[in-house]
Design a protein around this motif. Structure first.
Motif, PDB file in Angstrom:
ATOM      1  N   ALA A 170       0.841  -1.204   0.000  1.00 21.97           N
ATOM      2  CA  ALA A 170       0.000   0.000   0.000  1.00 21.97           C
ATOM      3  C   ALA A 170       0.870   1.245   0.000  1.00 21.97           C
ATOM      4  O   ALA A 170       1.864   1.321   0.727  1.00 21.97           O
ATOM      5  CB  ALA A 170      -0.918  -0.001   1.229  1.00 21.97           C
ATOM      6  N   GLU A 171       0.487   2.197  -0.834  1.00 24.24           N
ATOM      7  CA  GLU A 171       1.162   3.488  -0.897  1.00 24.24           C
ATOM      8  C   GLU A 171       0.095   4.564  -1.012  1.00 24.24           C
ATOM      9  O   GLU A 171      -0.991   4.303  -1.526  1.00 24.24           O
ATOM     10  CB  GLU A 171       2.071   3.576  -2.122  1.00 24.24           C
ATOM     11  N   SER A 172       0.418   5.760  -0.541  1.00 23.00           N
ATOM     12  CA  SER A 172      -0.517   6.870  -0.707  1.00 23.00           C
ATOM     13  C   SER A 172       0.232   8.096  -1.183  1.00 23.00           C
ATOM     14  O   SER A 172       1.440   8.226  -0.987  1.00 23.00           O
ATOM     15  CB  SER A 172      -1.274   7.162   0.589  1.00 23.00           C
ATOM     16  N   GLN A 173      -0.510   8.977  -1.825  1.00 20.30           N
ATOM     17  CA  GLN A 173       0.028  10.220  -2.353  1.00 20.30           C
ATOM     18  C   GLN A 173      -0.985  11.309  -2.044  1.00 20.30           C
ATOM     19  O   GLN A 173      -2.160  11.180  -2.373  1.00 20.30           O
ATOM     20  CB  GLN A 173       0.220  10.099  -3.864  1.00 20.30           C
ATOM     21  N   VAL A 174      -0.513  12.369  -1.396  1.00 20.71           N
ATOM     22  CA  VAL A 174      -1.389  13.485  -1.085  1.00 20.71           C
ATOM     23  C   VAL A 174      -1.458  14.387  -2.307  1.00 20.71           C
ATOM     24  O   VAL A 174      -0.443  14.840  -2.825  1.00 20.71           O
ATOM     25  CB  VAL A 174      -0.887  14.262   0.147  1.00 20.71           C
ATOM     26  N   VAL A 175      -2.667  14.611  -2.787  1.00 17.35           N
ATOM     27  CA  VAL A 175      -2.947  15.520  -3.896  1.00 17.35           C
ATOM     28  C   VAL A 175      -4.093  16.396  -3.407  1.00 17.35           C
ATOM     29  O   VAL A 175      -4.189  16.635  -2.212  1.00 17.35           O
ATOM     30  CB  VAL A 175      -3.296  14.730  -5.181  1.00 17.35           C
ATOM     31  N   ALA A 176      -4.951  16.866  -4.265  1.00 12.93           N
ATOM     32  CA  ALA A 176      -6.166  17.535  -3.804  1.00 12.93           C
ATOM     33  C   ALA A 176      -7.110  16.407  -3.399  1.00 12.93           C
ATOM     34  O   ALA A 176      -8.039  16.049  -4.100  1.00 12.93           O
ATOM     35  CB  ALA A 176      -6.768  18.396  -4.902  1.00 12.93           C
ATOM     36  N   GLY A 177      -6.821  15.794  -2.288  1.00 10.76           N
ATOM     37  CA  GLY A 177      -7.431  14.555  -1.831  1.00 10.76           C
ATOM     38  C   GLY A 177      -6.288  13.576  -1.599  1.00 10.76           C
ATOM     39  O   GLY A 177      -5.216  13.951  -1.140  1.00 10.76           O
ATOM     40  N   ARG A 178      -6.484  12.325  -1.979  1.00  8.61           N
ATOM     41  CA  ARG A 178      -5.439  11.323  -1.770  1.00  8.61           C
ATOM     42  C   ARG A 178      -5.572  10.230  -2.827  1.00  8.61           C
ATOM     43  O   ARG A 178      -6.674   9.800  -3.146  1.00  8.61           O
ATOM     44  CB  ARG A 178      -5.580  10.720  -0.376  1.00  8.61           C
ATOM     45  N   ASN A 179      -4.442   9.800  -3.361  1.00  9.95           N
ATOM     46  CA  ASN A 179      -4.383   8.627  -4.223  1.00  9.95           C
ATOM     47  C   ASN A 179      -3.857   7.462  -3.404  1.00  9.95           C
ATOM     48  O   ASN A 179      -2.912   7.625  -2.635  1.00  9.95           O
ATOM     49  CB  ASN A 179      -3.429   8.854  -5.405  1.00  9.95           C
ATOM     50  N   TYR A 180      -4.463   6.315  -3.568  1.00 13.39           N
ATOM     51  CA  TYR A 180      -3.962   5.081  -2.978  1.00 13.39           C
ATOM     52  C   TYR A 180      -3.530   4.180  -4.121  1.00 13.39           C
ATOM     53  O   TYR A 180      -4.323   3.884  -5.020  1.00 13.39           O
ATOM     54  CB  TYR A 180      -5.044   4.366  -2.163  1.00 13.39           C
ATOM     55  N   ARG A 181      -2.276   3.766  -4.110  1.00 17.28           N
ATOM     56  CA  ARG A 181      -1.784   2.789  -5.078  1.00 17.28           C
ATOM     57  C   ARG A 181      -1.577   1.502  -4.293  1.00 17.28           C
ATOM     58  O   ARG A 181      -0.760   1.445  -3.374  1.00 17.28           O
ATOM     59  CB  ARG A 181      -0.485   3.267  -5.724  1.00 17.28           C
ATOM     60  N   LEU A 182      -2.342   0.493  -4.658  1.00 20.74           N
ATOM     61  CA  LEU A 182      -2.377  -0.743  -3.883  1.00 20.74           C
ATOM     62  C   LEU A 182      -2.070  -1.942  -4.761  1.00 20.74           C
ATOM     63  O   LEU A 182      -2.469  -2.000  -5.922  1.00 20.74           O
ATOM     64  CB  LEU A 182      -3.773  -0.933  -3.272  1.00 20.74           C
ATOM     65  N   CYS A 183      -1.397  -2.893  -4.177  1.00 17.30           N
ATOM     66  CA  CYS A 183      -1.181  -4.185  -4.814  1.00 17.30           C
ATOM     67  C   CYS A 183      -2.091  -5.155  -4.067  1.00 17.30           C
ATOM     68  O   CYS A 183      -1.932  -5.352  -2.857  1.00 17.30           O
ATOM     69  CB  CYS A 183       0.279  -4.586  -4.701  1.00 17.30           C
ATOM     70  N   LEU A 184      -3.053  -5.712  -4.783  1.00 18.40           N
ATOM     71  CA  LEU A 184      -4.061  -6.573  -4.155  1.00 18.40           C
ATOM     72  C   LEU A 184      -4.009  -7.977  -4.723  1.00 18.40           C
ATOM     73  O   LEU A 184      -3.809  -8.179  -5.920  1.00 18.40           O
ATOM     74  CB  LEU A 184      -5.467  -6.010  -4.410  1.00 18.40           C
ATOM     75  N   LYS A 185      -4.230  -8.941  -3.853  1.00 12.02           N
ATOM     76  CA  LYS A 185      -4.436 -10.322  -4.293  1.00 12.02           C
ATOM     77  C   LYS A 185      -5.944 -10.527  -4.235  1.00 12.02           C
ATOM     78  O   LYS A 185      -6.566 -10.315  -3.183  1.00 12.02           O
ATOM     79  CB  LYS A 185      -3.711 -11.309  -3.379  1.00 12.02           C
ATOM     80  N   VAL A 186      -6.531 -10.900  -5.384  1.00  8.56           N
ATOM     81  CA  VAL A 186      -7.978 -11.068  -5.474  1.00  8.56           C
ATOM     82  C   VAL A 186      -8.314 -12.402  -6.115  1.00  8.56           C
ATOM     83  O   VAL A 186      -7.514 -12.967  -6.863  1.00  8.56           O
ATOM     84  CB  VAL A 186      -8.647  -9.921  -6.282  1.00  8.56           C
ATOM     85  N   THR A 187      -9.497 -12.879  -5.810  1.00  7.52           N
ATOM     86  CA  THR A 187     -10.021 -14.083  -6.450  1.00  7.52           C
ATOM     87  C   THR A 187     -11.199 -13.670  -7.309  1.00  7.52           C
ATOM     88  O   THR A 187     -12.091 -12.951  -6.849  1.00  7.52           O
ATOM     89  CB  THR A 187     -10.475 -15.114  -5.404  1.00  7.52           C
ATOM     90  N   THR A 188     -11.180 -14.109  -8.563  1.00  7.58           N
ATOM     91  CA  THR A 188     -12.275 -13.794  -9.482  1.00  7.58           C
ATOM     92  C   THR A 188     -13.031 -15.065  -9.815  1.00  7.58           C
ATOM     93  O   THR A 188     -12.441 -16.131  -9.985  1.00  7.58           O
ATOM     94  CB  THR A 188     -11.755 -13.154 -10.783  1.00  7.58           C
TER      95      THR A 188
END
Length: 129
Positions: free
Chosen positions: A69-87
């Motif tokens: 998980a990473e975040s970036q403060v902008v006019a709000g916030r961006n979250y850049r996430l690496c997720l393991k998901v099941t489809t």
């Protein structure tokens, strides 16, 4: 004369060091910063991303874990996430577990938007859930 020259040299050297240090700091300012995988904001963004992508693709997608998980403060916030998901697709098709990198934007009103979803190994195998 020598003292004046030495003083000027010290001032120039200090100015160079200060400018170099501030330029390096400015490049990092505003970039993504790693946050704990268990961060409440990251967890909310991950849940939103999975829900939004499932709705978009009319598929069943379940979050297995947040790998990074990473975040970036902008006019709000961006979250850049690496997720393991099941489809899960249609009937008679096997469930598939994949790793995806997502970007979720959270505006100042705390509303989320899924801006990116792509299958990605996120820099390697990270099996600690």
């Amino acid at each position: 004369m020598k003292n004046g020259l030495r003083f000027n040299f010290v001032i120039v050297a200090l100015a160079f060091v200060f400018c170099t240090a501030s330029a390096g700091f400015a490049q990092r300012l505003g970039g993504y910063k790693e946050i704990p995988k268990s961060d409440a904001g990251a967890a909310a963004a991950a849940a939103f991303a999975v829900s939004a992508q499932a709705e978009k693709n009319t598929a069943t997608i379940s979050l297995v874990s947040v790998q990074k998980a990473e975040s970036q403060v902008v006019a709000g916030r961006n979250y850049r996430l690496c997720l393991k998901v099941t489809t899960s697709g249609e009937k008679n098709t096997a469930d598939v577990t994949i790793t995806v990198q997502v970007v979720v934007y959270q505006n100042l009103k705390q509303e989320y938007t899924l801006t990116s979803w792509k299958e990605d190994d996120c820099g390697g195998d990270d099996d600690d859930d």
